[in-house]
Enzyme design. Structure first.
Site, short mmCIF file in Angstrom:
data_model
loop_
_atom_site.label_atom_id
_atom_site.label_comp_id
_atom_site.label_asym_id
_atom_site.label_seq_id
_atom_site.Cartn_x
_atom_site.Cartn_y
_atom_site.Cartn_z
N SER A 36 0.81 -1.23 0.00
CA SER A 36 0.00 0.00 0.00
C SER A 36 0.84 1.27 0.00
O SER A 36 0.33 2.35 -0.27
CB SER A 36 -0.93 0.00 1.21
OG SER A 36 -0.18 -0.14 2.40
N ASP A 318 -3.17 8.15 7.83
CA ASP A 318 -4.08 7.32 8.63
C ASP A 318 -3.24 6.61 9.68
O ASP A 318 -2.19 7.12 10.08
CB ASP A 318 -4.89 6.38 7.72
CG ASP A 318 -4.01 5.39 6.95
OD1 ASP A 318 -2.80 5.27 7.26
OD2 ASP A 318 -4.53 4.74 6.01
N HIS A 321 -0.20 4.85 7.12
CA HIS A 321 0.40 5.34 5.88
C HIS A 321 0.88 6.78 5.98
O HIS A 321 0.18 7.63 6.52
CB HIS A 321 -0.61 5.21 4.73
CG HIS A 321 -1.06 3.80 4.53
ND1 HIS A 321 -2.27 3.34 4.95
CD2 HIS A 321 -0.41 2.75 3.99
CE1 HIS A 321 -2.37 2.04 4.66
NE2 HIS A 321 -1.24 1.66 4.08
#
Ligand SMILES: *[C@@H]1O[C@H](CO)[C@@H](O)[C@H](O)[C@H]1NC(C)=O
Ligand SMILES: *[C@@H]1O[C@H](CO)[C@@H](O)[C@H](O)[C@H]1NC(C)=O
Ligand SMILES: *[C@@H]1O[C@H](CO)[C@@H](O)[C@H](O)[C@H]1NC(C)=O
Length: 357
Positions: A36, A318, A321
């Site tokens: 991610s 978040d 990340h």
């Protein structure tokens, strides 16, 4: 005192903004592998909880919501920009034949070096799958270019980024209820297994024509906000030290494995990017350790909530990340190292300059 971190961060921002890219890209192509931290939409149509194609992700991204797990550009986007690419490298999920010769992004949220990592969140494209997808892309490029010598030379001069491994901890080793790995192996054994598998994948990439490969080490996962929330921090520590220890063992094994690839394949240039060094606190300066968006129990942003207004002052968007500004620092220093520890033996600018053998 409270304004100190901001001052430093703005200096970094200004430093970054003076980069102006003129002319052609410094390499013909950029291929991206990872999780991610680099996914730019490959998970959007997968059955998984690990997707970020909703607001407030993408709030600062020129094209809005895209599946990137941050407010703006990822580290791969920024490195592409520094290399002189005018367009973002397209995600494998939607890439067209016209686009494949200049590069493809295979990154997938929740994916790991090990196939099973991230399984409890749903579908994901593990590193092995990403490399299989790359093989199919090479076949497409070979058919389009219709000249094997040309394609081989092309693939040799591309830059390859690989940024993966966090999910082998966060979404595997650190969840003993769901994954047996942590009962089977010590941290050291697990790191050794992971690095061995990673080396095998990188060797496959070499055998598929890659010669200039930047391998990112792991950040201090024990300092990720969601990990702190999950595990707590004993005593006076601000991070989960045991997890940082595991990550440091992994990084400590990965760097010599990268050196070994350079020895085994003298016509290759693999390089290790030390994310820990790049994100190390400067002096006494600490950045505010709170997520910019409101997070749900899995650490991702709650859909359609309002994120923090000063996104240039947060490290985390978040629970896991980095924000675009943190990605900018990572990309800028992996591109042009400012300490010998940041990138070894080459930073990405040097990687792009070395002659192809
Ligand atoms: C194939 O590509 C090579 C390298 O670019 C070039 O030298 C050669 O002339 C090409 N062959 C044909 C048949 O076009
Ligand atoms: C992470 O944990 C290690 C090992 O306990 C510690 O030395 C290091 O300072 C921690 N990292 C950060 C950024 O706090
Ligand atoms: C990465 O950099 C840190 C300094 O911030 C250093 O302590 C560590 O040994 C480096 N890791 C590797 C694998 O070189």
């Amino acid at each position: 005192m409270a304004s100190e971190p901001c001052v430093l961060f703005w200096i970094l921002v200004l430093h970054v903004q003076i980069f102006v890219v003129i002319g052609n890209p410094r390499v013909p192509c950029l291929f991206v592998f990872g999780d991610s931290l680099v996914d730019n939409g490959n998970n959007n149509d997968l059955e998984t909880q690990a997707k970020a194609n909703y607001k407030p992700y993408g709030i600062d991204f020129p094209e809005g919501v895209s599946g990137r797990f941050t407010n703006g550009r990822t580290i791969a986007d920024m490195i592409g920009h520094l290399l002189g690419f005018k367009n973002f490298v397209p995600p494998h999920a939607t890439v067209k034949d016209e686009e494949i010769s200049t590069g493809v992004n295979y990154g997938s949220g929740s994916a790991g070096i090990r196939d099973e990592s991230g399984r409890h969140l749903g579908d994901r494209l593990s590193l092995a799958t990403q490399i299989r997808n790359h093989k199919a892309i090479i076949t497409r490029i070979t058919n389009l270019q219709n000249n094997k010598t040309l394609t081989d030379g092309h693939l040799k001069s591309c830059i390859y980024l690989s940024n993966i491994g966090s999910n082998d901890y966060i979404n595997n080793f650190l969840i003993p209820e769901l994954y047996p790995e942590c009962h089977k192996y010590s941290s050291d054994e697990y790191a050794a297994i992971l690095v061995r598998q990673y080396s095998q994948h990188l060797t496959t990439l070499y055998n598929m024509g890659a010669r200039k490969v930047a391998v990112f080490g792991l950040g201090q996962i024990g300092c990720a906000l969601e990990v702190i929330a999950r595990f707590g921090t004993p005593g006076s520590s601000s991070c989960v030290d045991l997890i940082n220890d595991s990550v440091n063992i992994f990084n400590g094994r990965l760097k010599p494995a990268v050196d070994k690839l350079n020895n085994d394949f003298p016509d290759s240039r693999f390089t290790f990017i030390n994310v820990t060094s790049i994100l190390a606190p400067q002096g006494d300066v600490q950045f505010p350790n709170i997520p910019c968006c409101k997070v749900r129990s899995d650490g991702q942003c709650i859909p359609d909530t309002e994120p923090c207004p000063n996104r240039g002052l947060s490290v985390y968007y978040d629970g896991f990340h980095p924000t675009e500004i943190a990605n900018t620092v990572l990309a800028t220093r992996s591109y042009t190292a400012i300490s010998a520890l940041d990138a070894s033996p080459y930073d990405i600018a040097h990687l792009s300059q070395v002659a192809d053998d």
